[in-house]
Design an enzyme around this catalytic site. Structure first.
Site, PDB file in Angstrom:
ATOM      1  CG  ASN A 170     -13.306   9.613  -5.479  1.00  0.00           C
ATOM      2  OD1 ASN A 170     -12.899  10.443  -6.293  1.00  0.00           O
ATOM      3  ND2 ASN A 170     -12.805   9.492  -4.253  1.00  0.00           N
ATOM      4  CE  LYS A 184      -9.960   7.342  -4.460  1.00  0.00           C
ATOM      5  NZ  LYS A 184      -9.306   6.601  -3.414  1.00  0.00           N
ATOM      6  CD  GLU A 241      -7.480   9.208  -1.756  1.00  0.00           C
ATOM      7  OE1 GLU A 241      -7.888   9.880  -2.714  1.00  0.00           O
ATOM      8  OE2 GLU A 241      -7.584   7.966  -1.696  1.00  0.00           O
ATOM      9  CD  GLU A 265     -14.666   6.711   0.950  1.00  0.00           C
ATOM     10  OE1 GLU A 265     -14.862   5.983  -0.022  1.00  0.00           O
ATOM     11  OE2 GLU A 265     -13.964   7.725   0.906  1.00  0.00           O
ATOM     12  CB  SER A 288     -10.809  -2.314  -1.132  1.00  0.00           C
ATOM     13  OG  SER A 288      -9.575  -1.626  -1.043  1.00  0.00           O
ATOM     14  N   GLY A 333     -13.713   3.832  -5.625  1.00  0.00           N
ATOM     15  CA  GLY A 333     -12.543   4.454  -6.228  1.00  0.00           C
ATOM     16  C   GLY A 333     -12.052   3.635  -7.416  1.00  0.00           C
TER      17      GLY A 333
HETATM   18  P1  PGA Z   1     -11.077   2.531  -3.427  1.00  0.00           P
HETATM   19  O1  PGA Z   1     -11.358   4.061  -3.038  1.00  0.00           O
HETATM   20  O2  PGA Z   1     -12.403   1.961  -3.884  1.00  0.00           O
HETATM   21  O3  PGA Z   1     -10.079   2.582  -4.519  1.00  0.00           O
HETATM   22  O4  PGA Z   1     -10.585   1.859  -2.191  1.00  0.00           O
HETATM   23  C1  PGA Z   1     -12.545   4.443  -2.403  1.00  0.00           C
HETATM   24  C2  PGA Z   1     -12.520   5.924  -2.145  1.00  0.00           C
HETATM   25  O5  PGA Z   1     -11.454   6.459  -1.804  1.00  0.00           O
HETATM   26  O6  PGA Z   1     -13.543   6.616  -2.288  1.00  0.00           O
END
Ligand code: PGA
Length: 251
Positions: free
Chosen positions: A9, A11, A98, A168, A214, A235
């Protein structure tokens, strides 16, 4: 056998040219081989979808990060599920925390998005997960149960089979804090049990449930070693091709 999936992802990161370069690097690295039954999906911003479709091989999936809850019409700035499908994407992330938090997306609205995505032949990647306060209060399973009940209500079994779930925990997203392997496995098993109640054992057994929050090359192995963790929604670490592929090779 259910699929193992590692989805990136991106973002709101990368301009188009950087996104194309990143996709090219992912493709080159993936050509060196992946563990059996592991599939990659890339979820770039909307503007990159058609361009990425041109360069990605068929065995790397392409996802949008969102779609509209209305079919078409006067909704300035929105992108419909049919538009996403027409870009060549075959997946769409729905209900990312989000979106829920910053854009106030509600469970009933997400349910509409899921149905429109399915009607456009997209496979939704449906996100659920509790925030820190809910985890500390010990109500995390209730929160996730409700998100699944409302977000995935009224979906015929044949359509449900195309849905991927991403658990998540909000407190783990972009924070560097990861759920422990046990916390992830417990919740994934809980989600699978809930799906079993809705659609029976076989469909529950075939549903891919991804962990997100993470996840990185150092912790992916112990997370993916759990029997109900079928991969990750990545992410930050998906913005570096080598890290993303290292995660995919953690199975
Ligand atoms: P992150 O995000 O791996 O940066 O924690 C995961 C996500 O929001 O899909």
């Amino acid at each position: 056998m259910r699929r193992k999936i590692v989805a990136g992802n991106w973002k709101m990161n990368t301009v188009i040219q950087d996104g194309l370069d990143l996709a090219e690097s992912v493709k080159k690295n993936a050509e060196k081989g992946l563990p059996e039954n592991v599939m990659l999906i890339l979820a770039p911003p909307f503007t990159h979808l058609a361009g990425l479709k041109n360069i990605l091989p068929d065995n790397i999936g392409l996802a949008a990060q969102n779609c509209a809850s209305e079919e078409s019409g006067a909704f300035t700035g929105e992108v419909s599920a049919a538009m996403v499908a027409s870009s060549g994407a075959n997946y769409v992330i729905i209900g990312h925390s989000e979106r829920r938090l910053y854009f106030k997306e509600t469970d009933p609205e997400l349910n509409k998005k899921i149905k429109l995505a399915l009607a456009s032949q997209l496979s939704p990647i449906f996100c659920c997960g509790e925030n820190l306060h809910e985890r500390e209060k010990g109500i995390h399973t209730e929160v996730v149960k409700k998100q699944i009940e409302l977000g995935l209500s009224d979906i015929p079994e044949a359509d449900f089979k195309r849905i991927i779930i991403a658990y998540e925990p909000v407190w783990a997203i972009g924070t560097g804090k990861t759920a422990t392997p046990d916390q992830a496995q417990d919740m994934h098993l809980y989600i699978r049990t809930q799906i079993k109640e809705m659609y029976g054992e076989e469909t529950a057994g075939n549903t891919s449930i991804l962990y997100g929050g993470s996840c990185n090359p150092s912790n992916a192995r112990e997370l993916f070693a759990n029997s109900d963790v079928d991969g990750g929604l990545i992410g930050g670490a998906s913005l570096k091709a080598d890290d993303f592929l290292a995660i995919a090779r953690s199975f």
